[in-house]
Every structure is written in C-alpha cells, then in structure tokens.
Design an enzyme around this catalytic site. Sequence first.
Site, mmCIF file in Angstrom:
data_model
loop_
_atom_site.group_PDB
_atom_site.id
_atom_site.type_symbol
_atom_site.label_atom_id
_atom_site.label_comp_id
_atom_site.label_asym_id
_atom_site.label_seq_id
_atom_site.Cartn_x
_atom_site.Cartn_y
_atom_site.Cartn_z
ATOM 1 N N LYS A 82 0.876 -1.242 0.110
ATOM 2 C CA LYS A 82 -0.201 0.167 0.202
ATOM 3 C C LYS A 82 1.054 1.296 -0.011
ATOM 4 O O LYS A 82 0.700 2.137 -0.799
ATOM 5 C CB LYS A 82 -0.874 0.131 1.106
ATOM 6 C CG LYS A 82 -1.932 -1.133 1.290
ATOM 7 C CD LYS A 82 -2.863 -0.852 2.480
ATOM 8 C CE LYS A 82 -2.330 -0.782 3.642
ATOM 9 N NZ LYS A 82 -1.562 -2.181 3.971
ATOM 10 N N ARG A 138 11.409 -7.002 4.838
ATOM 11 C CA ARG A 138 11.194 -5.657 4.441
ATOM 12 C C ARG A 138 12.172 -4.802 5.168
ATOM 13 O O ARG A 138 12.491 -4.709 6.421
ATOM 14 C CB ARG A 138 9.916 -5.070 4.650
ATOM 15 C CG ARG A 138 9.606 -3.743 4.398
ATOM 16 C CD ARG A 138 8.168 -3.203 4.281
ATOM 17 N NE ARG A 138 7.578 -3.129 5.770
ATOM 18 C CZ ARG A 138 6.244 -3.018 5.694
ATOM 19 N NH1 ARG A 138 5.371 -2.641 4.755
ATOM 20 N NH2 ARG A 138 5.518 -2.914 6.984
ATOM 21 N N ARG A 169 -0.564 -8.942 13.551
ATOM 22 C CA ARG A 169 -1.036 -8.188 12.583
ATOM 23 C C ARG A 169 -1.968 -8.678 11.455
ATOM 24 O O ARG A 169 -2.860 -8.215 10.840
ATOM 25 C CB ARG A 169 0.118 -7.115 11.813
ATOM 26 C CG ARG A 169 0.624 -5.960 13.065
ATOM 27 C CD ARG A 169 1.968 -5.832 12.508
ATOM 28 N NE ARG A 169 2.094 -4.955 11.127
ATOM 29 C CZ ARG A 169 3.393 -4.817 10.352
ATOM 30 N NH1 ARG A 169 4.282 -5.367 10.788
ATOM 31 N NH2 ARG A 169 3.034 -4.257 9.170
HETATM 32 P P1 AMP Z 1 0.939 0.478 8.943
HETATM 33 O O1 AMP Z 1 2.077 1.343 8.798
HETATM 34 O O2 AMP Z 1 -0.285 0.927 8.040
HETATM 35 O O3 AMP Z 1 1.401 -1.071 8.785
HETATM 36 O O4 AMP Z 1 0.426 0.528 10.579
HETATM 37 C C1 AMP Z 1 1.331 0.319 11.468
HETATM 38 C C2 AMP Z 1 0.464 -0.046 12.846
HETATM 39 O O5 AMP Z 1 -0.012 1.249 13.132
HETATM 40 C C3 AMP Z 1 -0.556 -0.747 12.764
HETATM 41 O O6 AMP Z 1 -0.191 -2.088 12.857
HETATM 42 C C4 AMP Z 1 -1.582 -0.406 13.840
HETATM 43 O O7 AMP Z 1 -1.037 -0.799 15.046
HETATM 44 C C5 AMP Z 1 -1.382 1.066 13.920
HETATM 45 N N1 AMP Z 1 -2.331 1.701 12.975
HETATM 46 C C6 AMP Z 1 -2.223 2.049 11.583
HETATM 47 N N2 AMP Z 1 -3.291 2.672 10.933
HETATM 48 C C7 AMP Z 1 -4.458 2.251 11.943
HETATM 49 C C8 AMP Z 1 -5.759 2.398 11.965
HETATM 50 N N3 AMP Z 1 -6.525 2.761 10.867
HETATM 51 N N4 AMP Z 1 -6.522 2.083 13.085
HETATM 52 C C9 AMP Z 1 -5.833 1.516 13.954
HETATM 53 N N5 AMP Z 1 -4.479 1.381 14.261
HETATM 54 C C10 AMP Z 1 -3.686 1.771 13.229
#
Ligand code: AMP
Length: 219
Positions: free
Chosen positions: A24, A133, A175
């Site tokens: 993404k 990664r 996750r």
């Molecule tokens: P990402 O960088 O999108 O993989 O997000 C890393 C972490 O941030 C996730 O595993 C969640 O713990 C938190 N996080 C990111 N976006 C959200 C969201 N929309 N709602 C809740 N937690 C989030």
Amino acid sequence: MGTPTPEIGEKMKIVLLGAPGAGKGTQAVKIAEKYNIPHISTGDIFRKNIKEQTPIGVIAKSYIDKGNLVPDDVTIEIVKNRLAEDDCKKGFILDGFPRNVYQAEALLNITELNVVLDIHVPTENLMARLTGRRVCSGCGESYHVTTLEGRNTCARCGENLYQRDDDNEQTVAERLAVYHKQTEPLIEFYKAKALLKTVNGDQDADAVTAEVLNVLERL
Ligand code: AMP
C-alpha cells in the site's frame, strides 16, 4: 444536459485497502506524486508521533508493538483533522485507514470517496514480505532483503535503511490476524457501495502501479 465529467484531479478521494505487506505504502507514494494529492498514512503519522514522543505517540506505541490497532477514537480524530486541511480538498490517498467497519462508518460521515483500491496479495506471501522488509529512514521507500544484496542505503535518496520494530515474526503474525478479522470485511463493505476495485499486488511493484493507474484513469 448531463452532469459534466469531472477532471481526474477532482475524482481522487482514494482509500487503499490491502493486508500489511501488500504494498500500500509503495503504491500510495506513486499515486500521490502522479496526481499531486496528499498521501495520508495513519501508520506514518503514528511512527512520527512515536519518534517525537508525543502523548499520541506514547499511546500508539503500546498497541503497535503488540500488532494491535490503536483505539478508534484516537485514530479517527487524527484522520478527521488531517482531511479538514486545505490540501485535501481536491483529493487524497488514505493508506492504512480505515482498518475496521467502525472506522469505515466514521469515514462516511467525514468525506465522500471516489474509489477504494484493494491490493490483493496471497496470504501465504505476506509473512516473508514483511519480515524481510527494510524501509528508508529518509524517504520511506520500501525494499526487500532478497533484492538488496547486502546494501543498507536507499537507492533513491542515499539514507540508511532500517527494519520496522513491528516487522518481527511475532508482531507480524498478530497484525495479519487482526487484518483478517477486522480489516478484510471492508472488502465486502465497499463492494456493497460499488466503490471497490481490486488490483493484483502479487507482481513487480511497477506492474502494480500500472494496474492502479489504469483503474484510476478509467474512473
Ligand atoms: P501500517 O504502517 O499501516 O502498517 O500501520 C502500523 C501500525 O499502526 C498498525 O499495525 C496499527 O497498530 C497502527 N495503525 C495504523 N493505522 C491504523 C488504523 N487505521 N487504526 C488503528 N491502528 C492503526
């Protein structure tokens, strides 16, 4: 007379769906550059807050380290405020939000959307994509150890690469479980609203971008 067709730039209120590790972030950067719209990544916003040790960062870290979602009220407030900024008027790309039905319902009350792009990667590929990664500390570009051949600096900007704290096997497993339980139902949620388009994320990043841009050009 029918309604005039809006220009592409006016139809760019985009949500990017997809499992952790689907690519993404990589695609969001490309789309944001091409259409000159802001890339809003809730994960990036949380990581910035953690680095700066803000109150939001302290809360977020306790959830992120375990692979759980940060509470909805905190997350929705951040997105609501960000989308109220002027640069989001003509479009934006949301990366990592919404992540459950509650957030998706809240988003409906905040803004209209033009499209939801689901980047699909088979589940069995995700663990290896995430644990291998490496991310650039300067520009955020993502790499995989298998293609780096021992290099640890960014080919784009030369800064050092690092491994995200939550890209370890245990946190990734959580996750992915959270994704299947809470986020995957959004595919049906947006399908029912006729907003969903699926692209194949299991190919070279440039090929994914070509598919994504093809979908966006046809909106
Ligand atoms: P990402 O960088 O999108 O993989 O997000 C890393 C972490 O941030 C996730 O595993 C969640 O713990 C938190 N996080 C990111 N976006 C959200 C969201 N929309 N709602 C809740 N937690 C989030």
